[in-house]
Scaffold this active site. Structure first.
Site, PDB file in Angstrom:
ATOM      1  N   HIS A  51       9.712   7.007   7.855  1.00  0.00           N
ATOM      2  CA  HIS A  51      10.283   7.094   6.503  1.00  0.00           C
ATOM      3  C   HIS A  51      11.773   7.420   6.655  1.00  0.00           C
ATOM      4  CE1 HIS A  51       6.614   6.870   3.925  1.00  0.00           C
ATOM      5  NE2 HIS A  51       6.073   6.999   5.115  1.00  0.00           N
TER       6      HIS A  51
ATOM      7  N   ASN B 174       9.379   4.194   3.184  1.00  0.00           N
ATOM      8  CA  ASN B 174       9.538   3.783   4.576  1.00  0.00           C
ATOM      9  C   ASN B 174      10.909   3.165   4.748  1.00  0.00           C
ATOM     10  OD1 ASN B 174       6.376   3.374   4.262  1.00  0.00           O
ATOM     11  ND2 ASN B 174       6.913   3.622   6.401  1.00  0.00           N
TER      12      ASN B 174
ATOM     13  N   ARG C  27       0.833  -1.206   0.000  1.00  0.00           N
ATOM     14  CA  ARG C  27       0.000   0.000   0.000  1.00  0.00           C
ATOM     15  C   ARG C  27       0.874   1.265   0.000  1.00  0.00           C
ATOM     16  NH1 ARG C  27      -0.577   4.780   2.351  1.00  0.00           N
ATOM     17  NH2 ARG C  27       0.056   3.841   4.309  1.00  0.00           N
ATOM     18  N   ASP C  28       1.501   1.557   1.120  1.00  0.00           N
ATOM     19  CA  ASP C  28       2.295   2.789   1.217  1.00  0.00           C
ATOM     20  C   ASP C  28       3.418   2.765   0.181  1.00  0.00           C
ATOM     21  OD1 ASP C  28       3.215   5.186   2.156  1.00  0.00           O
ATOM     22  OD2 ASP C  28       3.692   4.517   4.174  1.00  0.00           O
TER      23      ASP C  28
ATOM     24  N   HIS D 286       6.226   4.430  12.592  1.00  0.00           N
ATOM     25  CA  HIS D 286       6.149   4.376  11.120  1.00  0.00           C
ATOM     26  C   HIS D 286       7.111   5.441  10.599  1.00  0.00           C
ATOM     27  CE1 HIS D 286       3.495   4.207   7.319  1.00  0.00           C
ATOM     28  NE2 HIS D 286       4.320   5.221   7.096  1.00  0.00           N
TER      29      HIS D 286
ATOM     30  N   CYS E   3       5.035   9.390  -0.124  1.00  0.00           N
ATOM     31  CA  CYS E   3       3.630   9.802  -0.058  1.00  0.00           C
ATOM     32  C   CYS E   3       3.347  10.786  -1.185  1.00  0.00           C
ATOM     33  CB  CYS E   3       3.339  10.451   1.293  1.00  0.00           C
ATOM     34  SG  CYS E   3       1.646  11.044   1.429  1.00  0.00           S
TER      35      CYS E   3
HETATM   36  C1  LIG Z   1     -10.408  11.316   1.250  1.00  0.00           C
HETATM   37  C2  LIG Z   1     -10.832  11.754  -0.144  1.00  0.00           C
HETATM   38  C3  LIG Z   1     -11.671  10.683  -0.803  1.00  0.00           C
HETATM   39  C4  LIG Z   1     -11.644  13.018  -0.008  1.00  0.00           C
HETATM   40  O1  LIG Z   1     -11.777  13.627  -1.282  1.00  0.00           O
HETATM   41  P1  LIG Z   1     -12.921  14.665  -1.587  1.00  0.00           P
HETATM   42  O2  LIG Z   1     -12.745  15.145  -3.002  1.00  0.00           O
HETATM   43  O3  LIG Z   1     -12.960  15.695  -0.505  1.00  0.00           O
HETATM   44  O4  LIG Z   1     -14.200  13.717  -1.443  1.00  0.00           O
HETATM   45  P2  LIG Z   1     -15.704  13.935  -1.744  1.00  0.00           P
HETATM   46  O5  LIG Z   1     -16.443  13.215  -0.671  1.00  0.00           O
HETATM   47  O6  LIG Z   1     -16.023  15.385  -2.011  1.00  0.00           O
HETATM   48  O7  LIG Z   1     -15.903  13.120  -3.123  1.00  0.00           O
HETATM   49  C5  LIG Z   1     -15.293  13.540  -4.331  1.00  0.00           C
HETATM   50  C6  LIG Z   1     -15.260  12.360  -5.301  1.00  0.00           C
HETATM   51  O8  LIG Z   1     -14.463  11.306  -4.754  1.00  0.00           O
HETATM   52  C7  LIG Z   1     -15.250  10.107  -4.622  1.00  0.00           C
HETATM   53  N1  LIG Z   1     -14.844   9.444  -3.378  1.00  0.00           N
HETATM   54  C8  LIG Z   1     -14.943   9.919  -2.125  1.00  0.00           C
HETATM   55  N2  LIG Z   1     -14.472   9.018  -1.269  1.00  0.00           N
HETATM   56  C9  LIG Z   1     -14.061   7.947  -1.995  1.00  0.00           C
HETATM   57  C10 LIG Z   1     -13.491   6.706  -1.644  1.00  0.00           C
HETATM   58  N3  LIG Z   1     -13.213   6.379  -0.384  1.00  0.00           N
HETATM   59  N4  LIG Z   1     -13.199   5.838  -2.624  1.00  0.00           N
HETATM   60  C11 LIG Z   1     -13.442   6.140  -3.913  1.00  0.00           C
HETATM   61  N5  LIG Z   1     -13.999   7.321  -4.311  1.00  0.00           N
HETATM   62  C12 LIG Z   1     -14.304   8.213  -3.341  1.00  0.00           C
HETATM   63  C13 LIG Z   1     -16.687  10.607  -4.548  1.00  0.00           C
HETATM   64  O9  LIG Z   1     -17.590   9.590  -4.919  1.00  0.00           O
HETATM   65  C14 LIG Z   1     -16.644  11.747  -5.529  1.00  0.00           C
HETATM   66  O10 LIG Z   1     -16.627  11.191  -6.845  1.00  0.00           O
HETATM   67  P3  LIG Z   1     -17.213  11.988  -8.116  1.00  0.00           P
HETATM   68  O11 LIG Z   1     -18.654  12.275  -7.765  1.00  0.00           O
HETATM   69  O12 LIG Z   1     -16.390  13.262  -8.242  1.00  0.00           O
HETATM   70  O13 LIG Z   1     -16.994  11.027  -9.259  1.00  0.00           O
HETATM   71  C15 LIG Z   1      -9.591  12.068  -1.015  1.00  0.00           C
HETATM   72  O14 LIG Z   1      -8.936  13.162  -0.453  1.00  0.00           O
HETATM   73  C16 LIG Z   1      -8.651  10.926  -1.127  1.00  0.00           C
HETATM   74  O15 LIG Z   1      -8.972   9.879  -1.676  1.00  0.00           O
HETATM   75  N6  LIG Z   1      -7.407  11.090  -0.651  1.00  0.00           N
HETATM   76  C17 LIG Z   1      -6.428  10.010  -0.756  1.00  0.00           C
HETATM   77  C18 LIG Z   1      -5.348  10.265   0.175  1.00  0.00           C
HETATM   78  C19 LIG Z   1      -4.364   9.127   0.189  1.00  0.00           C
HETATM   79  O16 LIG Z   1      -4.662   7.989  -0.135  1.00  0.00           O
HETATM   80  N7  LIG Z   1      -3.139   9.460   0.625  1.00  0.00           N
HETATM   81  C20 LIG Z   1      -2.144   8.501   0.790  1.00  0.00           C
HETATM   82  C21 LIG Z   1      -2.381   7.649   1.999  1.00  0.00           C
HETATM   83  S1  LIG Z   1      -1.956   8.440   3.556  1.00  0.00           S
HETATM   84  C22 LIG Z   1      -0.303   8.068   3.726  1.00  0.00           C
HETATM   85  O17 LIG Z   1       0.280   7.531   2.840  1.00  0.00           O
HETATM   86  C23 LIG Z   1       0.345   8.372   5.029  1.00  0.00           C
HETATM   87  C24 LIG Z   1       0.531   7.141   5.905  1.00  0.00           C
HETATM   88  C25 LIG Z   1      -0.799   6.557   6.341  1.00  0.00           C
HETATM   89  O18 LIG Z   1       1.233   6.140   5.220  1.00  0.00           O
HETATM   90  C26 LIG Z   1       1.317   7.501   7.157  1.00  0.00           C
HETATM   91  C27 LIG Z   1       2.491   8.429   6.887  1.00  0.00           C
HETATM   92  O19 LIG Z   1       3.554   8.012   6.465  1.00  0.00           O
HETATM   93  O20 LIG Z   1       2.286   9.613   7.109  1.00  0.00           O
END
Ligand SMILES: CC(C)(COP(=O)([O-])OP(=O)([O-])OC[C@H]1O[C@@H](n2cnc3c(N)ncnc32)[C@H](O)[C@@H]1OP(=O)([O-])[O-])[C@@H](O)C(=O)NCCC(=O)NCCSC(=O)C[C@@](C)(O)CC(=O)[O-]
Length: 302
Positions: A209, A249, A15-16, A207, A240
């Protein structure tokens, strides 16, 4: 110094590690990677995320990957779910654990999940409740607990505040993430201690990096506090999408080597893990980021 006798490693590579890859990685390759990790002895694997495919296209095959993994008893498979839409989609894949992911930095929260910290907690609360009602475990990830690419240094008080909010909505355990790898041991210990004010030692994971090459030192600093759960990424995959310049990581191989050298049990077979790392590195067409894997592969080659 008394260190924990054993450590549980959560490999977040599928995933990450892969979420930031520009080239599409076929679901079959991700499935094979998960298999190789469990064959190497990993007992927790973060498989995929149910996020918007517009935001993170690489995870769009989440359903296919979860349907394809060869589940092994005793292995916990987790997935990221930022909201109820993601959680409902994730249910079909039968994850053992879901992860809600927030941040100790307001700016990062906005960039990563498009809402403030307070809004994120409001969004997570029904996800956590639904998961617990369905008998699914819940982890909370806290990004930028030491530094943020947009806000700079993050105060431990901010980390404690977010940990308290996570605890308040029923999150069972939390990850203290140094998303951009700027942390050094004392700073990381402060972020962990702020979290330990809200969660027990068994419920907190590190966690780290490795962007600045500090991740192993930070792991040791966390071990000194008694922390024994760590996330790492096979071959040091990752970065990220919302933290420019952040590398992967810490490599799981490097952590396993460190722990083995200290006599700490991980249950992981380092040779098989190196093979898993080689599998994905060859697929991606670049060398592993693990220093230990590079050294031991050179030794293998004679
Ligand atoms: C959170 C949202 C969805 C908000 O995104 P948004 O645009 O605010 O969401 P919304 O509710 O306004 O919806 C907009 C569109 O997204 C769709 N939607 C809404 N939710 C979903 C969903 N769950 N799955 C699939 N589709 C979704 C929804 O249906 C809509 O579709 P449209 O009508 O435009 O076709 C967006 O910001 C997002 O997907 N962000 C992804 C962030 C991400 O994955 N980042 C990487 C992971 S975090 C990380 O790596 C850090 C970590 C954990 O490892 C720890 C570290 O190291 O720090």
């Amino acid at each position: 110094m008394k260190y924990p006798a054993r450590v549980k490693l959560i490999d977040v590579g599928p995933r990450d590690g892969l979420q930031n890859e520009k080239q599409p990685v076929p679901a079959a390759v991700k499935i094979e990677l998960v298999k190789r990790l469990q064959d190497a002895g990993l007992k927790e694997i973060e498989v995929t995320s149910y996020v918007s495919p517009k935001w993170v296209p690489q995870m769009a095959d989440n359903a296919e990957v979860m349907a394809g993994i060869h589940r092994q008893s005793g292995v916990l498979y987790s997935v990221l779910t930022p909201n109820l839409k993601g959680f409902e989609a994730a249910l079909a894949g039968k994850p053992d654990e879901i992860v809600v992911f927030g941040a100790a930095s307001e700016a990062f929260s906005q960039k990563n999940i498009n809402c403030s910290i307070a809004e994120s907690i409001e969004r997570f609360a029904p996800v956590v409740q639904a998961a617990l009602d369905a008998g699914i475990a819940v982890r909370g990830a806290m990004s930028c607990t030491v530094g943020c690419p947009y806000e700079g240094e993050i105060a431990p008080e901010k980390v404690g505040y977010v940990a308290g909010l996570m605890k308040g909505i029923g999150v069972q355990r939390v990850d203290v993430a140094d998303t951009i790898g700027v942390g050094t041991p004392i700073k990381v210990q402060k972020a962990l201690q702020a979290t330990l004010a809200h969660f027990g030692i068994d419920q907190v994971s590190g966690h780290f990096h490795d962007t600045y090459g500090q991740a192993l030192s930070n792991t040791l600093a966390a071990l000194e506090l008694g922390v024994w759960n760590f996330q790492s990424s096979v071959a040091g995959l990752g970065g990220c999408p919302y933290a420019k310049g952040a590398t992967g990581n810490v490599a799981t191989e490097d952590v396993v080597y460190l722990l083995q050298g200290m006599g700490i049990d991980t249950g992981v077979d380092l040779d098989k893990l190196i093979d898993a790392g080689q599998f994905i590195s060859e697929h991606l067409g670049r060398p592993t980021q693990s220093r230990v894997a590079r050294a031991l592969l050179a030794k293998r080659a004679g």
